[in-house]
Write a protein that holds these residues in place. Structure first.
Motif, PDB file in Angstrom:
ATOM      1  N   GLY A 137      14.739 -48.937 -53.484  1.00 34.78           N
ATOM      2  CA  GLY A 137      13.293 -48.766 -53.399  1.00 34.78           C
ATOM      3  C   GLY A 137      12.823 -47.656 -54.313  1.00 34.78           C
ATOM      4  O   GLY A 137      13.147 -47.626 -55.499  1.00 34.78           O
ATOM      5  N   ALA A 138      12.067 -46.703 -53.758  1.00 33.66           N
ATOM      6  CA  ALA A 138      11.538 -45.592 -54.549  1.00 33.66           C
ATOM      7  C   ALA A 138      12.638 -44.694 -55.104  1.00 33.66           C
ATOM      8  O   ALA A 138      12.413 -43.941 -56.049  1.00 33.66           O
ATOM      9  N   LEU A 139      13.842 -44.766 -54.533  1.00 37.80           N
ATOM     10  CA  LEU A 139      14.955 -43.941 -55.007  1.00 37.80           C
ATOM     11  C   LEU A 139      15.904 -44.704 -55.925  1.00 37.80           C
ATOM     12  O   LEU A 139      16.939 -44.171 -56.332  1.00 37.80           O
ATOM     13  N   ALA A 140      15.564 -45.936 -56.284  1.00 45.42           N
ATOM     14  CA  ALA A 140      16.451 -46.753 -57.120  1.00 45.42           C
ATOM     15  C   ALA A 140      16.689 -46.132 -58.484  1.00 45.42           C
ATOM     16  O   ALA A 140      17.778 -46.281 -59.056  1.00 45.42           O
ATOM     17  N   ASP A 141      15.700 -45.396 -59.017  1.00 48.47           N
ATOM     18  CA  ASP A 141      15.860 -44.769 -60.329  1.00 48.47           C
ATOM     19  C   ASP A 141      16.948 -43.704 -60.353  1.00 48.47           C
ATOM     20  O   ASP A 141      17.450 -43.351 -61.414  1.00 48.47           O
ATOM     21  N   ALA A 185      29.083 -24.652 -70.637  1.00 50.37           N
ATOM     22  CA  ALA A 185      28.036 -25.570 -70.186  1.00 50.37           C
ATOM     23  C   ALA A 185      28.561 -26.566 -69.167  1.00 50.37           C
ATOM     24  O   ALA A 185      29.704 -27.018 -69.251  1.00 50.37           O
ATOM     25  N   VAL A 186      27.708 -26.891 -68.203  1.00 52.02           N
ATOM     26  CA  VAL A 186      27.993 -27.940 -67.225  1.00 52.02           C
ATOM     27  C   VAL A 186      27.197 -29.161 -67.644  1.00 52.02           C
ATOM     28  O   VAL A 186      26.003 -29.068 -67.931  1.00 52.02           O
ATOM     29  N   LEU A 187      27.842 -30.322 -67.700  1.00 49.49           N
ATOM     30  CA  LEU A 187      27.160 -31.539 -68.110  1.00 49.49           C
ATOM     31  C   LEU A 187      26.148 -31.956 -67.056  1.00 49.49           C
ATOM     32  O   LEU A 187      26.497 -32.144 -65.897  1.00 49.49           O
ATOM     33  N   GLY A 188      24.891 -32.114 -67.457  1.00 46.55           N
ATOM     34  CA  GLY A 188      23.808 -32.422 -66.526  1.00 46.55           C
ATOM     35  C   GLY A 188      23.977 -33.739 -65.799  1.00 46.55           C
ATOM     36  O   GLY A 188      23.635 -33.841 -64.634  1.00 46.55           O
ATOM     37  N   SER A 189      24.512 -34.773 -66.447  1.00 49.93           N
ATOM     38  CA  SER A 189      24.594 -36.082 -65.789  1.00 49.93           C
ATOM     39  C   SER A 189      25.567 -36.060 -64.619  1.00 49.93           C
ATOM     40  O   SER A 189      25.440 -36.838 -63.683  1.00 49.93           O
ATOM     41  N   ARG A 190      26.528 -35.194 -64.654  1.00 49.00           N
ATOM     42  CA  ARG A 190      27.505 -35.123 -63.571  1.00 49.00           C
ATOM     43  C   ARG A 190      26.966 -34.317 -62.395  1.00 49.00           C
ATOM     44  O   ARG A 190      27.437 -34.409 -61.293  1.00 49.00           O
ATOM     45  N   ARG A 191      26.002 -33.511 -62.618  1.00 49.72           N
ATOM     46  CA  ARG A 191      25.562 -32.534 -61.628  1.00 49.72           C
ATOM     47  C   ARG A 191      24.187 -32.828 -61.078  1.00 49.72           C
ATOM     48  O   ARG A 191      23.340 -31.974 -61.014  1.00 49.72           O
ATOM     49  N   THR A 192      23.922 -34.048 -60.683  1.00 41.96           N
ATOM     50  CA  THR A 192      22.641 -34.404 -60.098  1.00 41.96           C
ATOM     51  C   THR A 192      22.792 -34.462 -58.580  1.00 41.96           C
ATOM     52  O   THR A 192      23.600 -35.222 -58.082  1.00 41.96           O
ATOM     53  N   MET A 193      22.033 -33.666 -57.874  1.00 39.24           N
ATOM     54  CA  MET A 193      22.100 -33.666 -56.414  1.00 39.24           C
ATOM     55  C   MET A 193      21.433 -34.937 -55.883  1.00 39.24           C
ATOM     56  O   MET A 193      20.449 -35.405 -56.427  1.00 39.24           O
ATOM     57  N   ARG A 194      21.957 -35.448 -54.823  1.00 39.85           N
ATOM     58  CA  ARG A 194      21.401 -36.639 -54.171  1.00 39.85           C
ATOM     59  C   ARG A 194      20.485 -36.215 -53.040  1.00 39.85           C
ATOM     60  O   ARG A 194      20.734 -35.247 -52.363  1.00 39.85           O
ATOM     61  N   ASP A 195      19.397 -36.965 -52.816  1.00 38.64           N
ATOM     62  CA  ASP A 195      18.499 -36.680 -51.688  1.00 38.64           C
ATOM     63  C   ASP A 195      19.132 -37.101 -50.407  1.00 38.64           C
ATOM     64  O   ASP A 195      19.880 -38.010 -50.345  1.00 38.64           O
TER      65      ASP A 195
END
Length: 195
Positions: A137-141, A185-195
């Protein structure tokens, strides 16, 4: 430089001053927080965040908690007057989150960190949990995500500084920052927090 506690200080006061005097790597921010009530007659809690953004919330790279407990009555399950309870978590790439050995590796990083600092302990226990998530839904992205979380406790022997240093290393390792990687540096794509 932190002043040494007076000779009249209690064992818990001396342990607290020892923990407060530990210097951490520059990309791991540690602060004292209120300890959860009712765990022991005396407790001190720390929160640590990998490269925090300054908002006062948990870091999107990795976060943890460290609690030193003291009960002069030496509860039987502790096997002594001291107990440490810790928590560490970090987001992961989804492919890493599906690795069947991930939980075992997380636990071994804690034991290795304690051993490398010669932090003596007994009665260690804990759980390692890996979580996979998918947005709808709204979190699919947000796509797919993964997270590792380690909760552990052990009965430490003094000195206590090496124990908090081992915890800090564990949090940084889970966040992808092994010892000696300060300011990398920490790679941004690996470090995305989940809601």
């Amino acid at each position: 430089m932190t002043e040494l506690p007076p000779a009249t200080a209690t064992p818990f006061e001396r342990a607290g001053e020892e923990l407060r005097s530990v210097a951490f790597r520059s990309d791991f921010a540690v602060r004292e927080i209120p300890a959860p009530p009712g765990l022991a007659p005396f407790s001190l809690a720390l929160a640590g965040d990998v490269r925090p953004d300054g908002s006062g919330t948990d870091s999107p790279f990795g976060t943890g908690r460290f609690i030193l407990l003291h009960d002069p009555d030496e509860p039987e399950p502790w096997g002594g007057a001291w107990r440490i309870v810790c928590f560490a978590q970090a987001p992961l790439e989804t492919e890493i989150g599906t690795d069947p050995l991930l939980a075992d590796v997380a636990w071994s990083w804690l034991l290795d960190a304690l051993a490398s600092r010669e932090a003596a302990y007994h009665a260690a226990s804990g759980t390692a949990t890996k979580t996979l998530s998918k947005g709808f839904g709204a979190l699919a992205d947000q796509g797919d995500g993964a997270q590792i979380e380690l909760r552990a406790s052990w009965s430490p022997q003094a000195p206590f500084g090496p124990h908090v240093e081992a915890w800090a290393e564990l949090v940084c390792m889970l966040a992808g920052l092994p010892p000696g990687s300060e300011d990398i540096a920490v790679l941004g794509s690996r470090r995305t927090m989940r809601d």
